[in-house]
Write a protein that holds these residues in place. Structure first.
Motif, PDB file in Angstrom:
ATOM      1  N   VAL A 291       2.975   6.031   4.332  1.00  0.00           N
ATOM      2  CA  VAL A 291       1.570   6.415   4.488  1.00  0.00           C
ATOM      3  C   VAL A 291       0.689   5.212   4.777  1.00  0.00           C
ATOM      4  O   VAL A 291      -0.368   5.327   5.411  1.00  0.00           O
ATOM      5  N   GLN A 292       1.128   4.027   4.365  1.00  0.00           N
ATOM      6  CA  GLN A 292       0.349   2.817   4.636  1.00  0.00           C
ATOM      7  C   GLN A 292       0.227   2.549   6.130  1.00  0.00           C
ATOM      8  O   GLN A 292      -0.680   1.827   6.560  1.00  0.00           O
ATOM      9  N   HIS A 293       1.143   3.129   6.919  1.00  0.00           N
ATOM     10  CA  HIS A 293       1.136   2.921   8.361  1.00  0.00           C
ATOM     11  C   HIS A 293       0.609   4.144   9.117  1.00  0.00           C
ATOM     12  O   HIS A 293       0.627   4.171  10.352  1.00  0.00           O
ATOM     13  N   LEU A 294       0.145   5.136   8.366  1.00  0.00           N
ATOM     14  CA  LEU A 294      -0.504   6.305   8.965  1.00  0.00           C
ATOM     15  C   LEU A 294      -2.014   6.214   8.896  1.00  0.00           C
ATOM     16  O   LEU A 294      -2.711   6.912   9.626  1.00  0.00           O
ATOM     17  N   VAL A 295      -2.534   5.377   7.991  1.00  0.00           N
ATOM     18  CA  VAL A 295      -3.978   5.306   7.782  1.00  0.00           C
ATOM     19  C   VAL A 295      -4.615   4.348   8.779  1.00  0.00           C
ATOM     20  O   VAL A 295      -4.001   3.371   9.227  1.00  0.00           O
ATOM     21  N   SER A 296      -5.864   4.622   9.110  1.00  0.00           N
ATOM     22  CA  SER A 296      -6.570   3.796  10.082  1.00  0.00           C
ATOM     23  C   SER A 296      -7.122   2.515   9.479  1.00  0.00           C
ATOM     24  O   SER A 296      -7.394   1.553  10.204  1.00  0.00           O
ATOM     25  N   ASP A 297      -7.298   2.465   8.148  1.00  0.00           N
ATOM     26  CA  ASP A 297      -7.889   1.284   7.505  1.00  0.00           C
ATOM     27  C   ASP A 297      -7.298   1.144   6.106  1.00  0.00           C
ATOM     28  O   ASP A 297      -7.732   1.807   5.166  1.00  0.00           O
ATOM     29  N   ILE A 298      -6.279   0.284   5.948  1.00  0.00           N
ATOM     30  CA  ILE A 298      -5.602   0.155   4.667  1.00  0.00           C
ATOM     31  C   ILE A 298      -6.525  -0.431   3.598  1.00  0.00           C
ATOM     32  O   ILE A 298      -6.365  -0.151   2.414  1.00  0.00           O
ATOM     33  N   ARG A 299      -7.533  -1.221   3.994  1.00  0.00           N
ATOM     34  CA  ARG A 299      -8.428  -1.809   2.989  1.00  0.00           C
ATOM     35  C   ARG A 299      -9.215  -0.731   2.247  1.00  0.00           C
ATOM     36  O   ARG A 299      -9.521  -0.885   1.063  1.00  0.00           O
ATOM     37  N   ARG A 300      -9.539   0.343   2.960  1.00  0.00           N
ATOM     38  CA  ARG A 300     -10.293   1.425   2.315  1.00  0.00           C
ATOM     39  C   ARG A 300      -9.380   2.358   1.516  1.00  0.00           C
ATOM     40  O   ARG A 300      -9.823   3.398   1.052  1.00  0.00           O
ATOM     41  N   CYS A 301      -8.125   1.966   1.373  1.00  0.00           N
ATOM     42  CA  CYS A 301      -7.183   2.722   0.539  1.00  0.00           C
ATOM     43  C   CYS A 301      -6.946   2.030  -0.807  1.00  0.00           C
ATOM     44  O   CYS A 301      -6.208   2.566  -1.648  1.00  0.00           O
ATOM     45  N   GLU A 302      -7.518   0.852  -1.005  1.00  0.00           N
ATOM     46  CA  GLU A 302      -7.477   0.128  -2.271  1.00  0.00           C
ATOM     47  C   GLU A 302      -6.064   0.036  -2.861  1.00  0.00           C
ATOM     48  O   GLU A 302      -5.800   0.479  -3.975  1.00  0.00           O
ATOM     49  N   PRO A 303      -5.121  -0.527  -2.126  1.00  0.00           N
ATOM     50  CA  PRO A 303      -3.740  -0.608  -2.650  1.00  0.00           C
ATOM     51  C   PRO A 303      -3.638  -1.522  -3.857  1.00  0.00           C
ATOM     52  O   PRO A 303      -4.248  -2.598  -3.901  1.00  0.00           O
ATOM     53  N   ARG A 304      -2.860  -1.078  -4.843  1.00  0.00           N
ATOM     54  CA  ARG A 304      -2.604  -1.870  -6.047  1.00  0.00           C
ATOM     55  C   ARG A 304      -1.151  -1.691  -6.466  1.00  0.00           C
ATOM     56  O   ARG A 304      -0.567  -0.626  -6.262  1.00  0.00           O
ATOM     57  N   LEU A 305      -0.582  -2.739  -7.095  1.00  0.00           N
ATOM     58  CA  LEU A 305       0.791  -2.692  -7.572  1.00  0.00           C
ATOM     59  C   LEU A 305       0.828  -2.871  -9.084  1.00  0.00           C
ATOM     60  O   LEU A 305      -0.011  -3.556  -9.661  1.00  0.00           O
ATOM     61  N   ARG A 306       1.839  -2.255  -9.711  1.00  0.00           N
ATOM     62  CA  ARG A 306       2.111  -2.508 -11.119  1.00  0.00           C
ATOM     63  C   ARG A 306       3.609  -2.325 -11.367  1.00  0.00           C
ATOM     64  O   ARG A 306       4.320  -1.719 -10.570  1.00  0.00           O
ATOM     65  N   ASP A 307       4.053  -2.904 -12.478  1.00  0.00           N
ATOM     66  CA  ASP A 307       5.467  -2.798 -12.838  1.00  0.00           C
ATOM     67  C   ASP A 307       5.819  -1.356 -13.158  1.00  0.00           C
ATOM     68  O   ASP A 307       4.968  -0.572 -13.580  1.00  0.00           O
TER      69      ASP A 307
END
Length: 420
Positions: A291-307
């Motif tokens: 889905v990260q490569h389907l969106v037009s603007d990844i910054r407006r998706c606020e990606p975050r990682l956690r363990d």
């Protein structure tokens, strides 16, 4: 202090589970969820610590099979429901339960132990390493567009028979549960970290307790179908909200699976287009989620990682030869494991994409590391090179680190789709 540790009896489950709830804040779970976990509890694999008639410690281990790099499904103990009463902290109860549990897991011939940590700092003491991460997104659907791949060409048909249709379904309906579980099962062998679910576990994603909703709608389910066959699904809740300018509701996604790119994208586009909403929130995706490569603007998706998933090699030799390796590797590992000393010492690992062996050896070591680092790198999501950069893996033979780090890697990011 006089306490007794014993296998959980069926008559003791209510008091045992109430002790667990109290240790996690004292909020009683909704009856539907509590009933589900009572049915899933494997009593003979669960222990309680008792002070008189009071339960002061709990720990369990589900019977799982974990996908490892190469696609094998390996027996693994899913460590769960671990707690110590606030009145009995710092008396060694947790350590004694971990000791008993790992000894038991070894006796069951299960080479791996798994857990999700409420407090990550705790479990490193017992040899667990953080092996997977989960990605969360908050997609601003008022600003972000989602694309859907063209179905024509390749496996698609120019006459439109490749089209995907979406249908709203009742999440708890047996036929719907069965169809969704089949789609889930089709993904398991292709991604390290996924669990082959035993009967009963298909109910976990559709538990819909009142405390879970927090102003949200009941659980909803949409099936993606092609030529009458279910090729994907998503489950979600909608939280309606309003402001002066109008609606600003949020779609909270529980899970989404598609058997092909077009079904996957169609489900995401559905979520992004639900009326009266302006955001889609999902808390647990693999770090390489398409889905990260389907969106037009990844910054407006606020990606975050956690363990997410923590892995413990209970039997180093059996665990390392249960998986395959991306490139040929022949390396001697000197392993430190003070909590499970049967793993201590030198192991020669020989492997490639077709299989592996791992045996005791007296040869000179090429790499020195603890069982924690082996658990962290085991599923291929964290490189041995990165761990060496943190001083947690020591290279003793020039070139051995690059060789082993490349071999341990995985083309697909490991991922745990749900907790336990």
């Amino acid at each position: 202090m006089t306490t007794e540790t014993r296998i959980l009896g069926r008559a003791d489950w209510d008091r045992w589970y109430a002790s667990l709830e109290l240790a996690f804040g004292g909020v009683t779970e909704p009856p539907e969820e509590r009933s589900l976990y009572e049915s899933l509890t494997e009593h003979e694999r669960s222990i309680g610590v008792w002070d008189g008639d009071q339960c002061v410690g709990t720990a369990g281990a589900f019977s799982f099979r974990l996908t490892v790099p190469g696609g094998a499904s390996v027996p693994a103990a899913g460590v769960t429901m671990v707690s110590v009463a606030a009145t009995h902290r710092r008396r060694g109860l947790l350590t004694s339960m971990m000791r008993r549990q790992l000894d038991d897991i070894r006796s069951w011939d299960e080479p791996l132990a798994l857990l999700t940590a409420s407090e990550p700092a705790i479990y490193g003491r017992y040899g667990y390493g953080a092996a997977t991460q989960q990605l969360s997104l908050r997609i601003d659907t008022s600003q972000v567009r989602l694309s859907v791949p063209d179905g024509r060409g390749g496996d698609g048909d120019a006459d439109g028979t490749d089209e995907v249709s979406l249908r709203l379904a009742t999440p708890h309906e047996p036929a719907v549960l069965e169809a969704c579980e089949a789609v889930y099962a089709a993904h398991v062998a292709g991604r390290p970290g996924m669990l082959a679910r035993q009967p009963g576990w298909e109910r976990l994603p559709v538990v819909d307790g009142k405390q879970e909703k927090d102003g949200m709608s009941p659980l909803q389910c949409v099936l993606a179908e092609r030529r009458g066959e279910v090729v994907g699904f998503t489950r979600y809740r909608v939280k309606p909200e309003w402001e002066e300018a109008g609606p600003k509701g949020t779609v909270h996604v529980s899970d989404l699976y598609g058997l092909d790119p077009r079904a996957y994208a169609a489900l995401w586009r559905h979520l992004a287009g639900i009326d009266l909403t302006s955001a889609v929130v999902v808390r647990n995706l693999p770090v390489d989620a398409p889905v990260q490569h389907l969106v037009s603007d990844i910054r407006r998706c606020e990606p975050r990682l956690r363990d997410s998933l923590y892995v413990r090699l209970v039997e180093v030799g059996a665990a390392l030869q249960a998986r395959t390796y991306r490139t040929p590797v022949d390396v001697v590992l000197e392993v430190e494991d003070s909590f499970c000393p049967w793993n201590e010492g030198r192991w020669r690992l020989c492997g490639d994409p077709k299989g592996a062996s791992c045996e005791r050896t007296a040869d000179q070591p090429d790499l020195r590391l603890s069982v924690n680092e082996l658990g962290t790198a085991y599923l291929g999501g964290v490189s041995l090179t990165a761990l060496a950069g943190a001083g947690r893996v020591r290279e003793l033979r020039p070139g051995a680190l690059a060789e082993a780090s490349t071999a341990f890697g995985s083309d697909v990011a490991p991922w745990l789709p749900h907790g336990f």
